[in-house]
Design an enzyme around this catalytic site. Structure first.
Site, PDB file in Angstrom:
ATOM      1  N   LYS A   1      -5.343  -3.402  -0.160  1.00 16.06           N
ATOM      2  CA  LYS A   1      -4.279  -3.856   0.127  1.00 16.06           C
ATOM      3  C   LYS A   1      -4.337  -4.817   1.700  1.00 16.06           C
ATOM      4  O   LYS A   1      -3.912  -5.931   1.811  1.00 16.06           O
ATOM      5  CB  LYS A   1      -3.155  -3.159   0.171  1.00 16.06           C
TER       6      LYS A   1
ATOM      7  N   GLN B   1       2.512   4.606  -0.585  1.00 17.65           N
ATOM      8  CA  GLN B   1       1.395   4.915  -1.633  1.00 17.65           C
ATOM      9  C   GLN B   1       1.826   6.229  -2.230  1.00 17.65           C
ATOM     10  O   GLN B   1       1.839   7.215  -1.730  1.00 17.65           O
ATOM     11  CB  GLN B   1       0.121   4.813  -1.065  1.00 17.65           C
TER      12      GLN B   1
ATOM     13  N   ASP C   1       7.285  -3.058  -3.860  1.00 17.90           N
ATOM     14  CA  ASP C   1       6.929  -2.197  -5.278  1.00 17.90           C
ATOM     15  C   ASP C   1       8.058  -2.323  -6.249  1.00 17.90           C
ATOM     16  O   ASP C   1       7.831  -2.009  -7.161  1.00 17.90           O
ATOM     17  CB  ASP C   1       6.893  -0.810  -4.832  1.00 17.90           C
TER      18      ASP C   1
END
Ligand code: GUN
Length: 282
Positions: free
Chosen positions: A53, A97, A120
């Site tokens: 990322k 995460q 997300d």
């Protein structure tokens, strides 16, 4: 023999277009899109994803900040960090995460992220928006899958779409996105009776279970679009999808490989979502 959908190439195209759009956006507004990635603990797979990322952010011209916290971080400490990031003017997207260590309630953390920074798309506000058809952010992997399907040129309206797997990250959101495109959607899971009978009807089949090569050729309709979301590590160390690639490729119309199919699309879409987040600050 099916067409193999090249996720690496499509993801690269998307990152290139995000980079170009970002240049124009920075010029016009002086704003540098910023992504904060939070990793709690030392899960090796998560460390690999987080590294990718950061690399993608550098490539498209974003600011990226990594927060690596010890495995014994408390829920309160993580909530404090989220709150700080919610108010940080240089940060437009926040990604925590998953999975998180067990002492931390994942739902509570996701709910604490400002919906306008929830790149997300996991926050209940955005999940609700997905159900009603107007989310601020769509989860990255499902958004990437829709892009892969779009690039085959097929129209989804009226098609039978079958999703195998019902996770919050992939199965449920992809089902809603397919529905929004007027597909007739069926969601299958571990309690589904006669799975092959259901999957064999699919014009579009999404495999998101996490079981190596469980979708075999007898379960697939001739000419179907087959999207493989599985990433399974075999005993020999190699990666395999949820689809038995060779035999299904001989029957499907389109198929995604593992690796090099859905995987690279997730990060490309995270870049797109982060740019969208930065644009919302205007
Ligand atoms: N872990 C596995 N997939 C994902 C994802 O898409 N987002 C986050 N935050 N964690 C994940």
């Amino acid at each position: 023999m099916s067409v193999i959908i090249d996720g690496n190439k499509i993801a690269q195209d998307i990152r290139r277009s995000v980079r170009e759009e970002t240049l124009v956006f920075k010029e016009k507004t002086g704003i540098v899109p910023g992504l904060a990635v939070v990793l709690v603990g030392e899960d090796p797979a998560s460390q690999v994803y987080v590294g990718r990322k950061a690399k993608a952010c550098a490539e498209v011209g974003f600011l990226s900040r990594e927060y690596k916290l010890p495995a014994d971080t408390s829920e309160e400490e993580l909530l404090r960090l989220i709150n700080d990031l919610n108010h940080d003017q240089f940060i437009h997207g926040i990604l925590v995460q998953l999975p998180l260590p067990r002492q931390i309630a994942t739902d509570k953390i996701i709910a604490a992220i400002d919906p306008h920074k929830d790149v997300d798309g996991f926050n209940p506000y955005n999940v609700g928006g997905l159900v009603t058809g107007s989310p601020l952010f769509v989860p990255c992997t499902p958004r990437g899958i829709m892009e892969l399907i779009a690039r085959t040129g097929i129209t989804l309206s009226g098609k039978d779409a079958v999703v195998v797997g019902r996770s919050n990250i992939v199965g449920k959101p992809i089902a809603l996105l397919l529905l929004a495109q007027n597909a007739t959607v069926t969601i299958c899971h571990s309690k589904t009776k006669d799975l092959p009978a259901v999957t064999s009807r699919a014009d579009v089949l999404i495999a998101a279970v996490g079981k190596a090569r469980m979708i075999t050729a007898d379960m697939v309709k001739e000419g179907a679009v087959v999207i493989d979301v599985g990433v399974n590590r075999l005993d020999n160390g190699k990666l395999a999808g949820d689809v038995a690639f060779d035999e299904v490729a001989a029957k499907a119309g389109y198929i995604t490989p593992v690796p090099g199919g859905v995987g690279p699309m997730t990060i490309a879409m995270l870049m797109k979502n982060t740019l969208d987040a930065a644009k919302m600050t205007r």
